[in-house]
Every structure is written in structure tokens, then in C-alpha cells.
Scaffold this motif. Structure first.
Motif, PDB file in Angstrom:
ATOM      1  N   ALA A   1       0.853  -1.183   0.000  1.00 33.41           N
ATOM      2  CA  ALA A   1       0.000   0.000   0.000  1.00 33.41           C
ATOM      3  C   ALA A   1       0.893   1.238   0.000  1.00 33.41           C
ATOM      4  O   ALA A   1       1.961   1.235   0.625  1.00 33.41           O
ATOM      5  CB  ALA A   1      -0.901   0.004   1.222  1.00 33.41           C
ATOM      6  N   VAL A   2       0.456   2.269  -0.701  1.00 33.44           N
ATOM      7  CA  VAL A   2       1.177   3.549  -0.675  1.00 33.44           C
ATOM      8  C   VAL A   2       1.346   4.028   0.764  1.00 33.44           C
ATOM      9  O   VAL A   2       2.402   4.543   1.150  1.00 33.44           O
ATOM     10  CB  VAL A   2       0.416   4.594  -1.532  1.00 33.44           C
ATOM     11  N   SER A   3       0.316   3.814   1.571  1.00 32.28           N
ATOM     12  CA  SER A   3       0.380   4.279   2.964  1.00 32.28           C
ATOM     13  C   SER A   3       1.495   3.575   3.732  1.00 32.28           C
ATOM     14  O   SER A   3       2.102   4.159   4.631  1.00 32.28           O
ATOM     15  CB  SER A   3      -0.961   4.055   3.658  1.00 32.28           C
ATOM     16  N   ALA A   4       1.792   2.340   3.378  1.00 31.67           N
ATOM     17  CA  ALA A   4       2.882   1.620   4.064  1.00 31.67           C
ATOM     18  C   ALA A   4       4.226   2.273   3.728  1.00 31.67           C
ATOM     19  O   ALA A   4       5.082   2.436   4.600  1.00 31.67           O
ATOM     20  CB  ALA A   4       2.881   0.150   3.664  1.00 31.67           C
ATOM     21  N   LEU A   5       4.395   2.647   2.468  1.00 30.89           N
ATOM     22  CA  LEU A   5       5.648   3.316   2.079  1.00 30.89           C
ATOM     23  C   LEU A   5       5.772   4.676   2.762  1.00 30.89           C
ATOM     24  O   LEU A   5       6.864   5.073   3.179  1.00 30.89           O
ATOM     25  CB  LEU A   5       5.713   3.481   0.556  1.00 30.89           C
ATOM     26  N   ARG A   6       4.664   5.387   2.882  1.00 28.75           N
ATOM     27  CA  ARG A   6       4.687   6.668   3.603  1.00 28.75           C
ATOM     28  C   ARG A   6       5.098   6.444   5.059  1.00 28.75           C
ATOM     29  O   ARG A   6       5.881   7.190   5.621  1.00 28.75           O
ATOM     30  CB  ARG A   6       3.294   7.315   3.587  1.00 28.75           C
ATOM     31  N   TYR A   7       4.555   5.382   5.629  1.00 26.89           N
ATOM     32  CA  TYR A   7       4.868   5.045   7.022  1.00 26.89           C
ATOM     33  C   TYR A   7       6.353   4.721   7.165  1.00 26.89           C
ATOM     34  O   TYR A   7       7.027   5.188   8.088  1.00 26.89           O
ATOM     35  CB  TYR A   7       3.996   3.864   7.445  1.00 26.89           C
ATOM     36  N   TYR A   8       6.902   3.944   6.237  1.00 25.25           N
ATOM     37  CA  TYR A   8       8.332   3.618   6.269  1.00 25.25           C
ATOM     38  C   TYR A   8       9.169   4.893   6.147  1.00 25.25           C
ATOM     39  O   TYR A   8      10.241   5.003   6.752  1.00 25.25           O
ATOM     40  CB  TYR A   8       8.693   2.673   5.107  1.00 25.25           C
ATOM     41  N   ASP A   9       8.698   5.835   5.347  1.00 25.33           N
ATOM     42  CA  ASP A   9       9.407   7.109   5.196  1.00 25.33           C
ATOM     43  C   ASP A   9       9.395   7.867   6.519  1.00 25.33           C
ATOM     44  O   ASP A   9      10.427   8.354   6.990  1.00 25.33           O
ATOM     45  CB  ASP A   9       8.735   7.937   4.090  1.00 25.33           C
ATOM     46  N   GLU A  10       8.215   7.936   7.135  1.00 27.34           N
ATOM     47  CA  GLU A  10       8.104   8.690   8.388  1.00 27.34           C
ATOM     48  C   GLU A  10       8.930   8.057   9.498  1.00 27.34           C
ATOM     49  O   GLU A  10       9.569   8.758  10.288  1.00 27.34           O
ATOM     50  CB  GLU A  10       6.633   8.799   8.815  1.00 27.34           C
ATOM     51  N   LEU A  11       8.940   6.723   9.546  1.00 25.48           N
ATOM     52  CA  LEU A  11       9.743   6.024  10.563  1.00 25.48           C
ATOM     53  C   LEU A  11      11.238   6.169  10.293  1.00 25.48           C
ATOM     54  O   LEU A  11      12.049   6.032  11.203  1.00 25.48           O
ATOM     55  CB  LEU A  11       9.416   4.523  10.564  1.00 25.48           C
ATOM     56  N   GLY A  12      11.595   6.386   9.045  1.00 23.96           N
ATOM     57  CA  GLY A  12      13.017   6.426   8.693  1.00 23.96           C
ATOM     58  C   GLY A  12      13.544   5.073   8.244  1.00 23.96           C
ATOM     59  O   GLY A  12      14.734   4.919   7.985  1.00 23.96           O
ATOM     60  N   VAL A  13      12.672   4.053   8.187  1.00 27.08           N
ATOM     61  CA  VAL A  13      13.107   2.732   7.710  1.00 27.08           C
ATOM     62  C   VAL A  13      13.533   2.829   6.246  1.00 27.08           C
ATOM     63  O   VAL A  13      14.551   2.276   5.835  1.00 27.08           O
ATOM     64  CB  VAL A  13      11.969   1.691   7.840  1.00 27.08           C
ATOM     65  N   LEU A  14      12.712   3.530   5.458  1.00 27.00           N
ATOM     66  CA  LEU A  14      13.026   3.725   4.043  1.00 27.00           C
ATOM     67  C   LEU A  14      12.663   5.164   3.666  1.00 27.00           C
ATOM     68  O   LEU A  14      11.529   5.433   3.240  1.00 27.00           O
ATOM     69  CB  LEU A  14      12.237   2.749   3.172  1.00 27.00           C
ATOM     70  N   PRO A  15      13.615   6.090   3.830  1.00 28.27           N
ATOM     71  CA  PRO A  15      13.329   7.485   3.478  1.00 28.27           C
ATOM     72  C   PRO A  15      13.160   7.611   1.963  1.00 28.27           C
ATOM     73  O   PRO A  15      13.890   6.962   1.200  1.00 28.27           O
ATOM     74  CB  PRO A  15      14.588   8.236   3.934  1.00 28.27           C
ATOM     75  N   ALA A  16      12.196   8.418   1.542  1.00 28.50           N
ATOM     76  CA  ALA A  16      12.059   8.707   0.114  1.00 28.50           C
ATOM     77  C   ALA A  16      13.305   9.460  -0.337  1.00 28.50           C
ATOM     78  O   ALA A  16      13.905  10.206   0.434  1.00 28.50           O
ATOM     79  CB  ALA A  16      10.811   9.537  -0.133  1.00 28.50           C
ATOM     80  N   THR A  17      13.708   9.248  -1.581  1.00 27.42           N
ATOM     81  CA  THR A  17      14.886   9.922  -2.110  1.00 27.42           C
ATOM     82  C   THR A  17      14.638  11.421  -2.230  1.00 27.42           C
ATOM     83  O   THR A  17      15.488  12.235  -1.885  1.00 27.42           O
ATOM     84  CB  THR A  17      15.237   9.349  -3.498  1.00 27.42           C
ATOM     85  N   GLU A  18      13.451  11.772  -2.713  1.00 24.46           N
ATOM     86  CA  GLU A  18      13.074  13.178  -2.744  1.00 24.46           C
ATOM     87  C   GLU A  18      11.571  13.300  -2.846  1.00 24.46           C
ATOM     88  O   GLU A  18      10.864  12.320  -3.112  1.00 24.46           O
ATOM     89  CB  GLU A  18      13.748  13.891  -3.918  1.00 24.46           C
ATOM     90  N   ARG A  19      11.089  14.552  -2.643  1.00 27.01           N
ATOM     91  CA  ARG A  19       9.668  14.846  -2.812  1.00 27.01           C
ATOM     92  C   ARG A  19       9.538  15.917  -3.866  1.00 27.01           C
ATOM     93  O   ARG A  19      10.361  16.824  -3.944  1.00 27.01           O
ATOM     94  CB  ARG A  19       9.093  15.398  -1.524  1.00 27.01           C
ATOM     95  N   ARG A  20       8.483  15.786  -4.626  1.00 25.41           N
ATOM     96  CA  ARG A  20       8.230  16.800  -5.637  1.00 25.41           C
ATOM     97  C   ARG A  20       6.734  16.967  -5.766  1.00 25.41           C
ATOM     98  O   ARG A  20       6.025  15.996  -6.040  1.00 25.41           O
ATOM     99  CB  ARG A  20       8.814  16.321  -6.964  1.00 25.41           C
ATOM    100  N   GLY A  21       6.259  18.176  -5.531  1.00 21.93           N
ATOM    101  CA  GLY A  21       4.817  18.433  -5.579  1.00 21.93           C
ATOM    102  C   GLY A  21       4.078  17.539  -4.603  1.00 21.93           C
ATOM    103  O   GLY A  21       2.987  17.072  -4.881  1.00 21.93           O
ATOM    104  N   GLY A  22       4.708  17.270  -3.459  1.00 15.76           N
ATOM    105  CA  GLY A  22       4.070  16.465  -2.424  1.00 15.76           C
ATOM    106  C   GLY A  22       4.151  14.970  -2.692  1.00 15.76           C
ATOM    107  O   GLY A  22       3.693  14.161  -1.886  1.00 15.76           O
ATOM    108  N   VAL A  23       4.752  14.569  -3.828  1.00 17.92           N
ATOM    109  CA  VAL A  23       4.851  13.139  -4.157  1.00 17.92           C
ATOM    110  C   VAL A  23       6.254  12.636  -3.838  1.00 17.92           C
ATOM    111  O   VAL A  23       7.247  13.272  -4.186  1.00 17.92           O
ATOM    112  CB  VAL A  23       4.547  12.895  -5.653  1.00 17.92           C
TER     113      VAL A  23
END
Lengths: 170, 170
Positions: free
Chosen positions: A41-63
């Protein structure tokens, strides 16, 4: 917060990051693409980003976008968390280990526990096979299933009971 | 509600139930004893009672008691839910099946899914063994771990991606 920061620095900075990612030859994938590919789920990836388990490489336009290395880290997270059944906090500790020794210490006991679980599941699968073809209406009266359940009850009563079992006093 | 009922009929009725249970030669065990024996939280047994997965045999002074047959049913619940990893609602459906055919139908596919999971866990255990002794600081650069993670990424990208991966446009 990286979201707030990128809003402050505006598009030029995130463009520069995009350029940098491209110059390193790393494709960027949107969170939706990554979620679809990895069956999450997209929400799981967001959660991993927030926890720091898997930070997103970058954000662009909120994505959120992820580079190639992030995909390998995500595969590592799935190996540890989904397949090896480590809780998420322990998964993160293993990923964040700074040395091979630290990683080994944080994995200690994990493989044995996992094999024990797998063995229990394989033996349960055999019982399911039996239950699927057993003609007994009540599994407790079946010689195979009933005997297995009796063994489990006996083991529980022998190992677990802290006090002698109480007969109801009248 | 059995709790309200036993409050209404008072102690004599629950004594009679206790007698009946004893006359059938069935020992009664308190919820705490059962929880300790089966390595569960008391709250989980209460939850099973409320769901109807494992109804308590009787209540006395607000305390749930379980007879011998209930212990076998609990072992059955643990086999299906904890070991065979069936969700609780499906566990209940299997337990509530009225015929062997209905039970078989409700178990369909369960054993295969379980074996697949167990195989994935066993293969993850091998990876944990390697990770515990691998000298690489960064597992992504290790020939063994890195190759496994690459395979997982490739599989994800091949199977999962619905759209061609997007290179960030600038």
C-alpha cells in the motif's frame, strides 16, 4: 521535516536534486509505482518514510520519489520484515547497523526462531491436509486430529500450568 | 448475555452447572489457568469468548471457566489460527463447519499458502545466517546479499509495475 524544507527552498532545489539523481544514472520512481511493484500500500511506504526505515529519495509536488538504491533497501526491508518476520523496529536496527558485527548482534537468534516457526507451519499444513479429507464431522473425535489436539492440551497443561488445576469447589 | 443470565438466576444455577460438569467427569479450569497453560493473555480468551470462537463453559462470580473439551477446542484454534495462520474469522468458520465437506471447502488452499509462506521463511533464515557472518558493512554491496536483493527488485519491477517507470522530467 523534509516536506516543509522542500516547500521553503522551492522547486529549484528539488530540480537540482532531480538533476543530481539523474547525473548519477539513477532512475526515480514515484511512490505509486514502487507500491504497485512491491505489492504494498502507498500508505505503508509513507509510514516507512516517516519512521526512517526507508526514506524517500526526494519529494516533488508532495509526491515521494525513490531511486534505484532505495528499491534495493526496500527489498532488504521486505526480506527482514515480511519474510524473516522481524518486527519493524528490529528491522530498522538491522538496516541501521554501522558494522557487520553490530548487524550480526542485532540478528542473533532470528534465524533459529524463524526455522522453528516454519517447522510449526509445515506441520500445521500436514494437519490441514488431513482435516481437508478426514470424514469425521467433529475433528475432536477423529483418531488423527483428536490425538494431535490431546497432545497439545497435555503439553500445555504440563508446561504451562503454574498451579495445580482447580476442581470447582461446591 | 450469559453474564447477565447467571446474575439473574443466582448462584444455585451456576452451582448446578458446576455439578453437571463434574458429573460428566469434566474438570473446570479458570480463565487464568487456561491462559497460563496455553501461553495466552487472559484478554485474548475473553475476546475468543465474545466472538464465539471459544465460548467459556460457564461463569461464576464473573470468572470464566473452561471444561476439558474447551481445552481441545482451544488447541484446535491455536492450530488453525496461530500455526496455520488462518485469520480468526476463517478459523471460526472452520470450527463451525457442520459437515466434513463444509470444513474441507473452508480449508481449501490453506495448506498450500502455508507451505509457500514456510518456504519463504526458510529461505529468509538462510539469508539471515549469511547476513550474520558476512563481513560486508553495507549488505547491498555484498555479492550474496546484494545479488538476492537485486533479484527481488528485478522480480518486483517485472511483475508489479503497471506502467513503464518514469524518469523525472525536468
Amino acid at each position: 521535516m523534509s516536506g516543509r524544507l522542500s516547500a521553503q527552498v522551492g522547486l529549484s532545489a528539488s530540480r537540482a536534486m532531480g538533476v543530481q539523481a539523474m547525473e548519477q544514472g539513477s532512475k526515480l520512481h514515484s511512490i505509486r509505482e514502487v507500491a504497485d511493484a512491491f505489492g504494498m500500500a502507498v500508505s505503508a511506504l509513507r509510514y516507512y518514510d516517516e519512521l526512517g526505515v526507508l526514506p524517500a529519495t526526494e519529494r516533488r509536488g508532495g509526491v515521494r520519489y525513490y531511486d534505484e538504491r532505495s528499491l534495493a533497501v526496500l527489498a532488504y526491508v521486505q526480506l527482514l520484515h515480511d519474510d524473516a518476520m522481524l518486527p519493524l523496529d528490529r528491522t530498522q536496527q538491522v538496516i541501521d547497523a554501522r558494522t557487520a558485527g553490530q548487524r550480526a548482534a542485532r540478528l542473533r537468534g532470528g534465524a533459529d526462531a524463524l526455522r522453528e516457526n516454519a517447522e510449526r507451519m509445515l506441520s500445521a499444513a500436514d494437519m490441514l491436509d488431513h482435516l481437508s479429507q478426514c470424514p469425521a464431522r467433529d475433528p475432536l473425535t477423529c483418531p488423527v486430529t483428536g490425538a494431535e489436539l490431546d497432545r497439545r492440551v497435555e503439553r500445555a497443561m504440563a508446561n504451562g500450568m503454574r498451579r495445580p488445576s482447580t476442581r470447582m469447589s461446591l
